[in-house]
Design a protein around this motif. Structure first.
Motif, PDB file in Angstrom:
ATOM      1  N   ASN A  73       0.803  -1.227   0.000  1.00  0.00           N
ATOM      2  CA  ASN A  73       0.000   0.000   0.000  1.00  0.00           C
ATOM      3  C   ASN A  73       0.834   1.275   0.000  1.00  0.00           C
ATOM      4  O   ASN A  73       0.274   2.363  -0.107  1.00  0.00           O
ATOM      5  CB  ASN A  73      -0.938   0.005   1.206  1.00  0.00           C
ATOM      6  N   GLU A  74       2.145   1.151   0.135  1.00  0.00           N
ATOM      7  CA  GLU A  74       3.009   2.329   0.171  1.00  0.00           C
ATOM      8  C   GLU A  74       3.185   2.911  -1.225  1.00  0.00           C
ATOM      9  O   GLU A  74       3.167   2.195  -2.215  1.00  0.00           O
ATOM     10  CB  GLU A  74       4.367   1.981   0.779  1.00  0.00           C
ATOM     11  N   LYS A  75       3.394   4.229  -1.282  1.00  0.00           N
ATOM     12  CA  LYS A  75       3.547   4.912  -2.565  1.00  0.00           C
ATOM     13  C   LYS A  75       4.984   4.935  -3.061  1.00  0.00           C
ATOM     14  O   LYS A  75       5.228   5.025  -4.258  1.00  0.00           O
ATOM     15  CB  LYS A  75       3.021   6.337  -2.467  1.00  0.00           C
ATOM     16  N   PHE A 115      18.429   4.937  -4.793  1.00  0.00           N
ATOM     17  CA  PHE A 115      17.459   4.956  -5.877  1.00  0.00           C
ATOM     18  C   PHE A 115      16.054   4.898  -5.297  1.00  0.00           C
ATOM     19  O   PHE A 115      15.857   4.590  -4.118  1.00  0.00           O
ATOM     20  CB  PHE A 115      17.698   3.836  -6.898  1.00  0.00           C
ATOM     21  N   THR A 116      15.085   5.232  -6.125  1.00  0.00           N
ATOM     22  CA  THR A 116      13.686   5.319  -5.714  1.00  0.00           C
ATOM     23  C   THR A 116      12.869   4.247  -6.409  1.00  0.00           C
ATOM     24  O   THR A 116      13.049   3.999  -7.591  1.00  0.00           O
ATOM     25  CB  THR A 116      13.113   6.699  -6.106  1.00  0.00           C
ATOM     26  N   ILE A 117      11.963   3.665  -5.667  1.00  0.00           N
ATOM     27  CA  ILE A 117      10.926   2.801  -6.232  1.00  0.00           C
ATOM     28  C   ILE A 117       9.618   3.448  -5.823  1.00  0.00           C
ATOM     29  O   ILE A 117       9.394   3.697  -4.632  1.00  0.00           O
ATOM     30  CB  ILE A 117      10.998   1.360  -5.681  1.00  0.00           C
ATOM     31  N   ARG A 118       8.781   3.763  -6.776  1.00  0.00           N
ATOM     32  CA  ARG A 118       7.526   4.425  -6.432  1.00  0.00           C
ATOM     33  C   ARG A 118       6.428   4.101  -7.422  1.00  0.00           C
ATOM     34  O   ARG A 118       6.690   3.685  -8.537  1.00  0.00           O
ATOM     35  CB  ARG A 118       7.717   5.923  -6.317  1.00  0.00           C
ATOM     36  N   CYS A 129      15.720   3.426  -1.557  1.00  0.00           N
ATOM     37  CA  CYS A 129      16.555   2.247  -1.338  1.00  0.00           C
ATOM     38  C   CYS A 129      18.024   2.604  -1.449  1.00  0.00           C
ATOM     39  O   CYS A 129      18.402   3.549  -2.143  1.00  0.00           O
ATOM     40  CB  CYS A 129      16.225   1.173  -2.375  1.00  0.00           C
ATOM     41  N   ASN A 130      18.831   1.815  -0.761  1.00  0.00           N
ATOM     42  CA  ASN A 130      20.274   1.943  -0.863  1.00  0.00           C
ATOM     43  C   ASN A 130      20.848   0.562  -1.110  1.00  0.00           C
ATOM     44  O   ASN A 130      20.551  -0.380  -0.377  1.00  0.00           O
ATOM     45  CB  ASN A 130      20.859   2.529   0.423  1.00  0.00           C
ATOM     46  N   LEU A 133       3.399   5.400  -9.759  1.00  0.00           N
ATOM     47  CA  LEU A 133       2.995   6.584 -10.517  1.00  0.00           C
ATOM     48  C   LEU A 133       1.659   6.252 -11.165  1.00  0.00           C
ATOM     49  O   LEU A 133       1.591   5.400 -12.046  1.00  0.00           O
ATOM     50  CB  LEU A 133       4.035   6.926 -11.588  1.00  0.00           C
ATOM     51  N   GLY A 134       0.602   6.902 -10.723  1.00  0.00           N
ATOM     52  CA  GLY A 134      -0.723   6.553 -11.215  1.00  0.00           C
ATOM     53  C   GLY A 134      -1.016   5.121 -10.823  1.00  0.00           C
ATOM     54  O   GLY A 134      -0.875   4.729  -9.669  1.00  0.00           O
ATOM     55  N   GLN A 135      -1.393   4.312 -11.773  1.00  0.00           N
ATOM     56  CA  GLN A 135      -1.663   2.901 -11.519  1.00  0.00           C
ATOM     57  C   GLN A 135      -0.426   2.041 -11.776  1.00  0.00           C
ATOM     58  O   GLN A 135      -0.470   0.836 -11.669  1.00  0.00           O
ATOM     59  CB  GLN A 135      -2.822   2.423 -12.401  1.00  0.00           C
ATOM     60  N   GLN A 136       0.674   2.685 -12.145  1.00  0.00           N
ATOM     61  CA  GLN A 136       1.892   1.963 -12.486  1.00  0.00           C
ATOM     62  C   GLN A 136       2.884   2.010 -11.343  1.00  0.00           C
ATOM     63  O   GLN A 136       2.864   2.908 -10.521  1.00  0.00           O
ATOM     64  CB  GLN A 136       2.550   2.583 -13.737  1.00  0.00           C
ATOM     65  N   ARG A 137       3.787   1.047 -11.339  1.00  0.00           N
ATOM     66  CA  ARG A 137       4.898   1.050 -10.398  1.00  0.00           C
ATOM     67  C   ARG A 137       6.148   1.250 -11.238  1.00  0.00           C
ATOM     68  O   ARG A 137       6.346   0.586 -12.239  1.00  0.00           O
ATOM     69  CB  ARG A 137       4.954  -0.266  -9.645  1.00  0.00           C
ATOM     70  N   LEU A 138       6.984   2.165 -10.835  1.00  0.00           N
ATOM     71  CA  LEU A 138       8.169   2.510 -11.613  1.00  0.00           C
ATOM     72  C   LEU A 138       9.398   2.380 -10.737  1.00  0.00           C
ATOM     73  O   LEU A 138       9.397   2.812  -9.589  1.00  0.00           O
ATOM     74  CB  LEU A 138       8.067   3.960 -12.115  1.00  0.00           C
ATOM     75  N   VAL A 139      10.421   1.799 -11.292  1.00  0.00           N
ATOM     76  CA  VAL A 139      11.707   1.757 -10.611  1.00  0.00           C
ATOM     77  C   VAL A 139      12.611   2.752 -11.311  1.00  0.00           C
ATOM     78  O   VAL A 139      12.877   2.625 -12.499  1.00  0.00           O
ATOM     79  CB  VAL A 139      12.332   0.342 -10.665  1.00  0.00           C
TER      80      VAL A 139
END
Length: 139
Positions: free
Chosen positions: A105-107, A118-121, A111-112, A123-129
Motif C-alpha cells: 500500500n506504500e507509494k 534509488f527510488t521505487i515508487r 533504497c540503498n 505513478l498513477g496505476q503503475q509502479r516505476l523503478v
C-alpha cells in the motif's frame, strides 16, 4: 499523470536523483543538498562543543569527524524530505513494524544498495523503478 519525470544519473549525485525522481521534478540541486549536509555538520559540531571545546571528547570528534557517506547521505535525504512534510520510516525499524504497514500500500521507497541511492515508487496505476545507470559510490 501526463508524463513521468526521470533524472538521469550524472556524476556521483545519486541522492539528488533519488529525491528528484521520488518527487517527480527538479526540486533539489547539489548546492541544496550540500547546504543541508553543512547544516547537519554544524549542528553536530555545536552539540559536541557543549561539553567544552578544550575537552578530549571534542578534540577526538574533530579528528574523527568523518562519518560514513551512507550515514550522512541518509540524514541529508531525510532532512530534505522534511521540507516537503515527508517522513522516512525505516523498513526494518520497530516503528514500521508497530504501525503494521503493508508495503504493497506504500507509494514509494527510497533504497540503498552498495552505497547507491534509488527510488521505487508508484505513478498513477503503475509502479516505476527509477534506478541510475551507474553506481554513485563503490567500495
Amino acid at each position: 499523470m501526463d508524463s513521468i519525470f526521470h533524472e538521469k544519473q550524472e556524476g556521483s549525485l545519486c541522492a539528488q536523483h533519488c529525491l528528484n525522481n521520488l518527487l517527480q521534478g527538479e526540486y533539489f540541486t547539489p548546492v541544496d543538498l550540500s547546504s543541508i549536509a553543512h547544516q547537519l555538520d554544524e549542528e553536530e559540531r555545536m552539540r559536541m562543543a557543549e561539553g567544552g571545546m578544550a575537552s578530549e571528547e571534542y578534540r577526538t570528534f574533530l579528528q574523527v569527524r568523518e562519518q560514513s557517506i551512507y550515514e550522512r547521505l541518509w540524514q541529508v535525504i531525510s532532512n530534505a524530505l522534511r521540507v516537503w512534510g515527508l517522513e522516512i520510516i525505516l523498513f526494518n525499524s520497530r516503528e514500521y513494524q508497530s504501525l503494521m504497514i503493508n508495503p504493497i500500500n506504500e507509494k514509494a521507497f527510497i533504497c540503498n544498495y552498495k552505497e547507491h541511492w534509488f527510488t521505487i515508487r508508484k505513478l498513477g496505476q503503475q509502479r516505476l523503478v527509477c534506478q541510475c545507470n551507474k553506481l554513485g559510490y563503490s567500495k
